[in-house]
Design a protein around this motif. Structure first.
Motif, PDB file in Angstrom:
ATOM      1  N   THR A  77       0.952  -1.207   0.099  1.00 22.11           N
ATOM      2  CA  THR A  77      -0.102  -0.071  -0.050  1.00 22.11           C
ATOM      3  C   THR A  77       0.911   1.395   0.103  1.00 22.11           C
ATOM      4  N   ASP A  78       0.015   2.425  -0.321  1.00 17.70           N
ATOM      5  CA  ASP A  78       0.822   3.600  -0.042  1.00 17.70           C
ATOM      6  C   ASP A  78       1.598   3.862   1.528  1.00 17.70           C
ATOM      7  N   ALA A  79       0.771   3.584   2.270  1.00 15.20           N
ATOM      8  CA  ALA A  79       1.287   3.673   3.736  1.00 15.20           C
ATOM      9  C   ALA A  79       2.578   2.871   3.566  1.00 15.20           C
ATOM     10  N   GLY A  80       2.430   1.422   3.298  1.00 18.44           N
ATOM     11  CA  GLY A  80       3.510   0.598   3.605  1.00 18.44           C
ATOM     12  C   GLY A  80       4.722   1.137   2.761  1.00 18.44           C
ATOM     13  N   ARG A  81       4.609   1.855   1.593  1.00 17.95           N
ATOM     14  CA  ARG A  81       5.802   2.182   0.738  1.00 17.95           C
ATOM     15  C   ARG A  81       6.434   3.583   1.627  1.00 17.95           C
ATOM     16  N   ARG A  82       5.464   4.322   2.318  1.00 19.08           N
ATOM     17  CA  ARG A  82       6.133   5.458   2.803  1.00 19.08           C
ATOM     18  C   ARG A  82       7.089   5.023   4.072  1.00 19.08           C
ATOM     19  N   ALA A  83       6.414   3.857   4.861  1.00 17.92           N
ATOM     20  CA  ALA A  83       7.086   3.322   5.893  1.00 17.92           C
ATOM     21  C   ALA A  83       8.384   2.621   5.628  1.00 17.92           C
ATOM     22  N   MET A  84       8.624   2.306   4.472  1.00 16.05           N
ATOM     23  CA  MET A  84       9.730   1.789   3.784  1.00 16.05           C
ATOM     24  C   MET A  84      10.816   2.920   3.752  1.00 16.05           C
ATOM     25  N   HIS A  85      10.331   3.849   3.367  1.00 18.84           N
ATOM     26  CA  HIS A  85      11.369   5.023   3.245  1.00 18.84           C
ATOM     27  C   HIS A  85      11.929   5.449   4.506  1.00 18.84           C
ATOM     28  N   VAL A  86      10.984   5.778   5.625  1.00 19.81           N
ATOM     29  CA  VAL A  86      11.479   6.064   6.834  1.00 19.81           C
ATOM     30  C   VAL A  86      12.377   5.001   7.414  1.00 19.81           C
ATOM     31  N   LEU A  87      11.915   3.734   7.041  1.00 17.60           N
ATOM     32  CA  LEU A  87      12.742   2.428   7.774  1.00 17.60           C
ATOM     33  C   LEU A  87      14.416   2.680   7.101  1.00 17.60           C
ATOM     34  N   ARG A  88      14.436   3.030   5.691  1.00 17.85           N
ATOM     35  CA  ARG A  88      15.723   3.100   5.108  1.00 17.85           C
ATOM     36  C   ARG A  88      16.421   4.133   5.544  1.00 17.85           C
ATOM     37  N   GLN A  89      15.870   5.306   5.775  1.00 15.42           N
ATOM     38  CA  GLN A  89      16.627   6.442   6.396  1.00 15.42           C
ATOM     39  C   GLN A  89      17.246   6.163   7.884  1.00 15.42           C
ATOM     40  N   ASP A  90      16.309   5.608   8.732  1.00 13.77           N
ATOM     41  CA  ASP A  90      16.854   5.217   9.946  1.00 13.77           C
ATOM     42  C   ASP A  90      18.155   4.193   9.780  1.00 13.77           C
ATOM     43  N   ALA A  91      17.961   3.254   8.947  1.00 13.20           N
ATOM     44  CA  ALA A  91      18.790   2.251   8.877  1.00 13.20           C
ATOM     45  C   ALA A  91      20.074   2.595   8.309  1.00 13.20           C
ATOM     46  N   TRP A 108      45.082  -9.466  -6.359  1.00 12.46           N
ATOM     47  CA  TRP A 108      43.933  -9.658  -5.477  1.00 12.46           C
ATOM     48  C   TRP A 108      42.734  -9.125  -6.045  1.00 12.46           C
ATOM     49  N   ASP A 109      41.745  -9.716  -6.162  1.00 13.03           N
ATOM     50  CA  ASP A 109      40.269  -9.595  -6.726  1.00 13.03           C
ATOM     51  C   ASP A 109      39.318 -10.094  -5.758  1.00 13.03           C
ATOM     52  N   GLY A 110      39.273  -9.925  -4.591  1.00 13.16           N
ATOM     53  CA  GLY A 110      38.178 -10.467  -3.549  1.00 13.16           C
ATOM     54  C   GLY A 110      36.966  -9.871  -3.400  1.00 13.16           C
ATOM     55  N   GLY A 111      36.374  -9.043  -4.589  1.00 14.47           N
ATOM     56  CA  GLY A 111      35.065  -8.607  -4.299  1.00 14.47           C
ATOM     57  C   GLY A 111      34.817  -7.006  -3.643  1.00 14.47           C
ATOM     58  N   THR A 112      33.953  -7.137  -2.986  1.00 13.81           N
ATOM     59  CA  THR A 112      33.592  -5.655  -2.597  1.00 13.81           C
ATOM     60  C   THR A 112      34.626  -5.258  -1.356  1.00 13.81           C
ATOM     61  N   PRO A 113      34.793  -4.017  -1.114  1.00 14.63           N
ATOM     62  CA  PRO A 113      35.711  -3.381  -0.152  1.00 14.63           C
ATOM     63  C   PRO A 113      34.909  -3.898   1.008  1.00 14.63           C
ATOM     64  N   LEU A 114      35.939  -3.896   2.185  1.00 19.77           N
ATOM     65  CA  LEU A 114      35.601  -4.218   3.711  1.00 19.77           C
ATOM     66  C   LEU A 114      34.725  -2.858   3.963  1.00 19.77           C
ATOM     67  N   THR A 115      35.024  -1.828   3.705  1.00 22.23           N
ATOM     68  CA  THR A 115      34.083  -0.728   4.304  1.00 22.23           C
ATOM     69  C   THR A 115      34.246   0.342   2.839  1.00 22.23           C
ATOM     70  N   GLY A 116      33.182   1.452   2.897  1.00 20.45           N
ATOM     71  CA  GLY A 116      33.296   2.480   1.775  1.00 20.45           C
ATOM     72  C   GLY A 116      32.934   2.155   0.641  1.00 20.45           C
ATOM     73  N   GLU A 117      32.102   0.944   0.444  1.00 18.54           N
ATOM     74  CA  GLU A 117      31.784   0.537  -0.767  1.00 18.54           C
ATOM     75  C   GLU A 117      30.505   1.247  -1.480  1.00 18.54           C
ATOM     76  N   ARG A 118      30.013   2.091  -0.557  1.00 15.51           N
ATOM     77  CA  ARG A 118      28.515   2.703  -0.776  1.00 15.51           C
ATOM     78  C   ARG A 118      28.523   3.852   0.061  1.00 15.51           C
ATOM     79  N   ASP A 119      27.711   4.751  -0.223  1.00 16.33           N
ATOM     80  CA  ASP A 119      27.211   6.013   0.668  1.00 16.33           C
ATOM     81  C   ASP A 119      26.044   5.477   1.482  1.00 16.33           C
ATOM     82  N   TRP A 120      26.442   5.574   2.879  1.00 16.02           N
ATOM     83  CA  TRP A 120      25.364   5.191   3.783  1.00 16.02           C
ATOM     84  C   TRP A 120      24.564   6.468   4.314  1.00 16.02           C
ATOM     85  N   THR A 121      24.429   7.540   3.625  1.00 14.35           N
ATOM     86  CA  THR A 121      23.919   8.557   4.268  1.00 14.35           C
ATOM     87  C   THR A 121      22.395   8.581   4.102  1.00 14.35           C
ATOM     88  N   GLY A 122      22.085   7.615   2.852  1.00 19.03           N
ATOM     89  CA  GLY A 122      20.534   7.415   2.701  1.00 19.03           C
ATOM     90  C   GLY A 122      19.988   8.610   1.748  1.00 19.03           C
TER      91      GLY A 122
END
Length: 429
Positions: free
Chosen positions: A215-229, A415-429
């Motif tokens: 639902t629309d309410a569920g979609r809005r809740a997912m945006h809030v959940l993501r920002q907090d995470a 060495w090509d061991g996949g994703t970095p340990l940290t810093g592979e993405r922006d966590w600011t949301g």
């Protein structure tokens, strides 16, 4: 091209070239607009990816659409060919790729991983290093809902990233803030057709159920959940980077020395009910050293840390020998039987990439236990290194590795061991 004022009867506005350009500027650089290094686009033929291709072509001159025939339906090859034809009419070069037959079970997940594998290889072969994919805002909401159902922690509930590194390429998702209805309107305005995959309406798949029932309410809740995470995960990433900088020492042979504080004894949770930082780091280190796609379960990591030694995720943990304090983390040699052709660019064991010349009569395989010289490196580490083999004899070993027989020729592995340990993405949301 796309107009700037057209609206359909429901008031849905197409995505404009200027809007897309602004999005691309925000998610970071993609390199020069050169024919030798095209901007690659994953195109399924559906409305979302066709809209992405159209927008990308309006933003860049040198693009390449990669169209994957997943071969899961009899008509898929014809749909892929039709998609390439439609792209050609839009002045978008396209390359059709076909997946090999998949083993039964978990077909959607298997197809997704196989599809990425061929896309990555095709992108590299074309000279590209950036791949655009068409995940949009509704995809993000559905992903978050399903992850919440599975009990994902903050890292999972951050959802898909607009920019991330995977394998040898950078994945960009510029449409994560765009509703799918706007993408369809973008195509209608430009007079572009697309294909519809019937599996997108099959409620046998959980994602389809979520898509149809959210639902629309569920979609809005997912945006809030993501920002907090994202806010919580950024704090974790900052702390992990600090802990790793003072407690983890990378060794050129693909193993690690861990300071004593990395394996503190105690509980597995902190007061925020988040994973203990040391467990989070240890799990990521196991994934890295083992060349795995995923971090082991939290429960398994906690058990290993408390034991202080053992194996998990193809990796062994053992106290450092001699006068050193702390632990060593290394790839276990047991059951390491993978053999790959000795071709330039070949990845082996999810950890090492061969960058030497092609050798038609050689394979890349585990070095084994017989090539040690001296005590510069623990004996348990060397058997899991890659080497070139002809018949039953090793003919070359990686350059820059310590403790190997000096009489063996050297070749280039990185060495090509996949994703970095940290810093592979922006966590600011």
């Amino acid at each position: 091209m796309v107009g700037t004022t057209e609206l359909d009867k429901d008031g849905v506005r197409p995505v404009t070239p200027g809007e897309f350009s602004d999005i691309m500027s925000r998610i970071g650089p993609v390199g020069p607009d050169e024919a030798a290094h095209p901007l690659c686009i994953a195109v399924s033929g559906g409305g979302d990816s066709m809209a992405l291709a159209l927008l990308a072509r309006g933003w860049r001159r040198h693009v390449l659409a990669l169209v994957v025939d997943h071969a899961l339906r009899p008509e898929s090859a014809g749909e892929a060919a039709l998609t390439c034809q439609r792209l050609a009419e839009l002045d978008i070069p396209a390359r059709q790729l076909t997946l090999a037959p998949l083993r039964p079970g978990g077909i959607q997940n298997r197809a997704r991983e196989a599809r990425f594998g061929v896309l990555e290889s095709a992108c590299i072969d074309a000279g590209g290093s950036v791949l655009l994919v068409a995940h949009h805002e509704a995809d993000q909401e559905e992903t978050l809902w399903m992850r919440q159902e599975r009990g994902s922690g903050p890292r999972g509930l951050c959802g898909m990233a607009a920019r991330t590194v995977r394998g040898r390429i950078t994945l960009l998702r510029p449409l994560l803030g765009i509703r799918p209805e706007r993408l369809k309107m973008t195509l209608r305005t430009a007079g572009v057709s697309w294909c519809e995959d019937p599996s997108n309406q099959n409620r046998r798949f959980r994602r389809v159920e979520v898509r149809q029932d959210l639902t629309d309410a569920g979609r809005r809740a997912m945006h809030v959940l993501r920002q907090d995470a994202c806010a919580r995960q950024k704090r974790v990433e900052d702390r992990l980077a600090a802990l790793m900088a003072c407690g983890v020492a990378w060794q050129p042979e693909g193993w690690l020395k861990l300071a004593p504080e990395i394996l503190q004894l105690g509980g597995g949770e902190d007061h925020d009910t988040e994973p203990l930082l040391e467990d989070e780091l240890l799990g990521r280190l196991i994934r890295l050293v083992g060349g795995q796609d995923y971090v082991p379960s939290r429960q398994a990591v906690v058990a290993l840390r408390r034991a202080g030694k053992g194996s998990l995720g193809r990796v062994c943990l053992h106290p450092l020998r001699g006068r050193e304090t702390g632990w060593m983390l290394y790839r276990e040699a047991r059951n390491l039987t993978e053999k790959r052709p000795a071709r330039h660019g070949q990845c082996w064991d999810g950890r090492w990439r061969y960058l030497g010349p092609d050798h038609a009569d050689a394979v890349v395989a585990a070095l084994g236990p017989w090539q040690r010289a001296g005590r510069a490196v623990p004996a348990c580490v060397l058997p899991a290194l890659p080497a070139l083999w002809v018949g039953g004899e090793p003919v070359a070993v990686p350059e820059g590795m310590r403790g190997l027989r000096p009489d063996l020729p050297r070749v280039t592995f990185v060495w090509d061991g996949g994703t970095p340990l940290t810093g592979e993405r922006d966590w600011t949301g």
